[in-house]
Design an enzyme around this catalytic site. Structure first.
Site, short mmCIF file in Angstrom:
data_model
loop_
_atom_site.label_atom_id
_atom_site.label_comp_id
_atom_site.label_asym_id
_atom_site.label_seq_id
_atom_site.Cartn_x
_atom_site.Cartn_y
_atom_site.Cartn_z
N GLU A 153 78.72 24.51 92.23
CA GLU A 153 79.14 22.72 91.73
C GLU A 153 78.00 22.14 91.05
O GLU A 153 77.03 21.08 91.95
CB GLU A 153 80.12 22.39 92.38
CG GLU A 153 80.76 23.61 93.57
CD GLU A 153 82.04 23.76 92.20
OE1 GLU A 153 81.87 23.47 91.55
OE2 GLU A 153 82.28 24.95 92.52
N HIS A 166 72.19 16.85 111.77
CA HIS A 166 73.88 18.14 112.69
C HIS A 166 73.58 18.78 114.03
O HIS A 166 73.91 19.10 114.11
CB HIS A 166 74.50 18.02 111.55
CG HIS A 166 74.97 17.11 110.07
ND1 HIS A 166 75.56 17.62 110.01
CD2 HIS A 166 74.93 15.48 110.46
CE1 HIS A 166 76.24 16.41 109.11
NE2 HIS A 166 75.59 15.91 109.29
#
Ligand code: NAD
Length: 272
Positions: free
Chosen positions: A246, A127
């Protein structure tokens, strides 16, 4: 050590016995403990600066004339944690994998340059980077130093206090954004709707097709197409190790923060 983590590390140790070419795929979570908040987690940048307004260049650049103070506030929120950040134990542990006689390619979605500061030698920035600026209509780019970013931050903080004009904003932000005879230049950062840098995508895809182990750390994998890169590893059977608070789809998941887990993971690697 909790037995869940112990079992996970034992499984990773087996994976590392065979692994020679490792890809580390990182996201915002790997830099969270350097003081750079993720964008999506509670209190992240998107809470105060919604992505529909601040995650695409057209919308951001419109603010230069319509609301430069709001744009300056956004830049302060973005730049302040990044200019003072230092590599943390997770960045350093990733760099240390190279000392274990493994070929390591870091594929990162981050724009903060911390993997390079930690000593990783092969870093693909999917990115882009806040430390590089370039023309919109050409491939010409140039680096922006950390000191230059600090000066932009100070100018922006001053601008927010003075509530200056669009012209004053342009002057203050000129190391990062402006216009010359060659056209408009901007930070080389990929926002929503932008194409990924072609070379970075090709290099990342190649590394994933060739790797025999992928470590995924600190990313929700919801940003596409980067989030689907793991399919290139699974397509040829490379095992995936996932690290973060997570669970993600992987062969061995190590629950915890990047700084807590990555140094232990490196310890679990067989001695050289
Ligand atoms: P994300 O915000 O979508 O996900 C971050 C993930 O990191 C979440 O799954 C979260 O549970 C996890 N996480 C949070 N703290 C953690 C910790 N201490 N250790 C391990 N995991 C932790 O981030 P993303 O998937 O990287 O995508 C967001 C986009 O925003 C990316 O394109 C990235 O370029 C950009 N971004 C970059 C930076 C940076 O350069 N440091 C910071 C924020 C966002």
């Amino acid at each position: 050590m909790a037995s869940e983590l112990k079992d996970g590390l034992a499984r990773c140790s087996e994976i590392f016995q065979r692994a020679r070419r490792i890809v580390v795929f990182s996201g915002a979570g790997v830099s969270a403990e350097s003081g750079i908040p993720t964008f999506r987690d509670p209190g992240g940048l998107w809470t105060a600066f919604p992505p529909d307004q601040f995650a695409n260049w057209a919308s951001i650049l419109r603010l230069v004339s319509t609301d430069p103070v709001l744009l300056a506030n956004f830049l302060v929120a973005l730049l302040r944690p990044i200019v003072s950040a230092r590599p943390n134990a997770a960045h350093l542990a990733i760099a240390a994998i190279e000392g274990k006689e493994k070929a390591v390619t870091v594929v990162t979605q981050n724009i903060d340059g911390l993997h390079q500061s930690a000593g990783s030698t092969t870093v693909i920035e999917l990115h882009g980077s806040l430390f590089e600026v370039g023309y919109v209509r050409s491939h010409e780019t140039w680096p922006v130093s950390s000191d230059a970013l600090k000066r932009v931050l100070q100018s922006m903080e001053q601008f927010c206090r003075d509530r200056g004009s669009a012209a004053a904003f342009m002057e203050a932000v000129s190391p990062l954004y402006g216009k010359t005879q060659k056209g408009i230049y901007l930070p080389r950062v990929v926002l929503f709707g932008d194409f990924l840098p072609e070379r970075a995508w090709e290099d990342a895809s190649y590394a994933l097709k060739k790797c025999d182990c992928m470590i995924i750390v600190g990313t929700s994998q919801v940003v596409q197409p980067a989030g689907s890169l793991s399919e290139l590893a699974t397509s040829h059977g490379a095992p995936i190790i996932g690290i973060g608070p997570e669970p993600i789809q992987c062969d061995a998941w190590l629950r915890g923060s990047a700084c807590e887990i990555l140094p232990r993971l490196v310890e679990a690697m067989p001695p050289v």
